[in-house]
Design an enzyme around this catalytic site. Structure first.
Site, PDB file in Angstrom:
ATOM      1  NE  ARG A   1      -2.500   0.520   3.440  1.00 23.53           N
ATOM      2  CZ  ARG A   1      -2.054   1.014   4.550  1.00 23.53           C
ATOM      3  NH1 ARG A   1      -1.373   2.315   4.549  1.00 23.53           N
ATOM      4  NH2 ARG A   1      -1.714   0.214   5.576  1.00 23.53           N
TER       5      ARG A   1
ATOM      6  CE1 TYR B   1     -16.801  10.666 -15.904  1.00 26.58           C
ATOM      7  CE2 TYR B   1     -15.444  10.950 -14.048  1.00 26.58           C
ATOM      8  CZ  TYR B   1     -16.364  10.139 -14.629  1.00 26.58           C
ATOM      9  OH  TYR B   1     -16.745   9.077 -14.151  1.00 26.58           O
TER      10      TYR B   1
ATOM     11  CG  ASP C   1      -9.352  15.558 -16.036  1.00 25.69           C
ATOM     12  OD1 ASP C   1      -8.548  15.045 -16.744  1.00 25.69           O
ATOM     13  OD2 ASP C   1     -10.583  15.229 -15.475  1.00 25.69           O
TER      14      ASP C   1
ATOM     15  CE  LYS D   1     -12.324   7.283 -18.926  1.00 24.54           C
ATOM     16  NZ  LYS D   1     -12.144   7.358 -17.476  1.00 24.54           N
TER      17      LYS D   1
END
Length: 379
Positions: free
Chosen positions: A46, A98, A170, A195
């Site tokens: 982690r 978005y 973004d 993406k």
């Protein structure tokens, strides 16, 4: 280093123990220590994993940044940025973005006392009236999702620096192949690596890239403490995807231009939203800060009914009706009921996102096939 070379070699070195040219998948949760606190750089996955570390270095290199951080999704990366703030802090956000980001801001963080202002950032001066002593962050995306509006990153960064605000961009729609916001003055770049960076619709992941070491440490602490990290298999897939980003984006851009012009000349199409048209309001800025115009676009039909849009959305044979974008295959999407359904209808309509708007992610198939598919679907 030129773009193609950078994308192929970013973050990767032959494995020192075996000579493997591809970064190994270190599928482990923990690492053996020779004594308490004495280890080889990793103690628990982690907090850090060698496969993820290679990918984070790649993220930094392809965005011309110093530090990269990988997250389990783009929304998780966005979540980490907002966790830099405290109750009472204010964020100025783009009003066309978005739907998942809007949902995160309004449904999750607003109830913790973070105040969000949604502004048309096509003119950066629109930001200024919303700046006060509580403002801490400007959040934008360019081109925007799904209306392809353009924000002048350099001009927005100038405003942010004058008022000592963080600017996060973004960059998902453009990808590092077309645009590098850090070079234009942004403090943070966010990607949904699901993406274009992954590129094959087979992984969910996000990332942040920055230059400031103090900002990196704050975000790393959030990443480690909150645990929204990707697994090593997902990191391997995105590392592999980045190696072909340049060739894929070249074809996305070529196909996107052909499809955009086909739609614009179609007698049944009302409007096409694509920032590569010279009469697009943001064309001059896009041409200045981008190296191409990409494969994302939206359009409306002259018969602007939801029924007609639904008919077209269901009639394509190559374009798959699905959420997401940026994969090698072409996708068709209905923002009002899919990616932007979380935005109230009245808010969508205010910014021009109609119920009948159709969004395309133009893939890397043969452009003639894509045009023929849209032509038969539109009828």
């Amino acid at each position: 280093m030129k773009l193609a070379t950078k994308f192929i070699h970013a973050g990767t070195e032959p494995d020192p123990s075996t000579g493997a040219i591809m970064t190994p998948i270190f599928q482990t949760s923990t690492f053996v220590q020779s004594a308490p606190g004495i280890h080889k750089g990793y103690d628990y996955s982690r907090a850090g994993n060698p496969t993820r570390a290679a990918l984070e270095e790649a993220f930094a290199q392809i965005e011309n940044g110093k530090f990269g951080l990988a997250f389990s999704s783009g929304v998780a990366a966005t979540d980490a940025v907002i966790k830099l703030l405290e109750p009472g802090d204010e964020v100025i956000a783009a009003n066309d973005m978005y739907g998942g980001t809007y949902r995160l801001f309004t449904k999750i963080f607003a109830k913790f006392g973070i105040v969000f202002h949604y502004v048309n950032m096509q003119d950066p001066n629109n930001i200024i009236p919303y700046i006060n002593e509580h403002t801490k962050l400007i959040w934008t995306e360019t081109p925007t999702n799904p209306l392809m509006n353009i924000t002048d990153i350099a001009a927005t960064a100038k405003i942010a620096k004058k008022h000592q605000l963080l600017l996060c961009v973004d960059n998902t729609f453009a990808s590092p192949y077309l645009q590098n916001p850090l070079d234009l003055g942004a403090d943070l770049v966010m990607h949904s690596a699901t993406k274009y960076l992954g590129g094959h619709s087979d992984v969910i992941q996000g990332c942040l890239v920055m230059n400031d070491p103090e900002l990196r440490e704050k975000l790393f602490f959030i990443q480690k403490s909150c645990g929204a990290v990707p697994g090593p298999q997902d990191c391997f897939l995105v590392l592999r995807g980045i190696k072909t980003l340049h060739v894929r984006m070249q074809r996305h851009c070529e196909n996107g231009e052909k499809v955009a012009w086909f739609l614009r000349n179609h007698p049944k199409v009302q409007q096409v939203y694509w920032c590569g048209f010279e009469d697009h309001p943001g064309y001059a800025v896009a041409s200045k800060q981008m190296r191409g115009y990409g494969g994302m676009m939206s359009f409306t039909l002259k018969d602007d009914s939801i029924e007609n849009a639904t008919r077209v959305l269901s009639a394509t044979r190559i374009f798959a009706l699905a959420e997401s974008l940026g994969g090698v295959e072409s996708l068709i999407n209905h923002p009002a009921s899919m990616t932007h359904a979380s935005i109230p209808r009245e808010e969508r309509l205010k910014i021009g996102l109609s119920d009948s708007l159709i969004r395309l992610s133009v893939g890397i198939e043969d452009a003639e096939d894509l045009i023929e598919d849209l032509n038969q679907a539109i009828g």
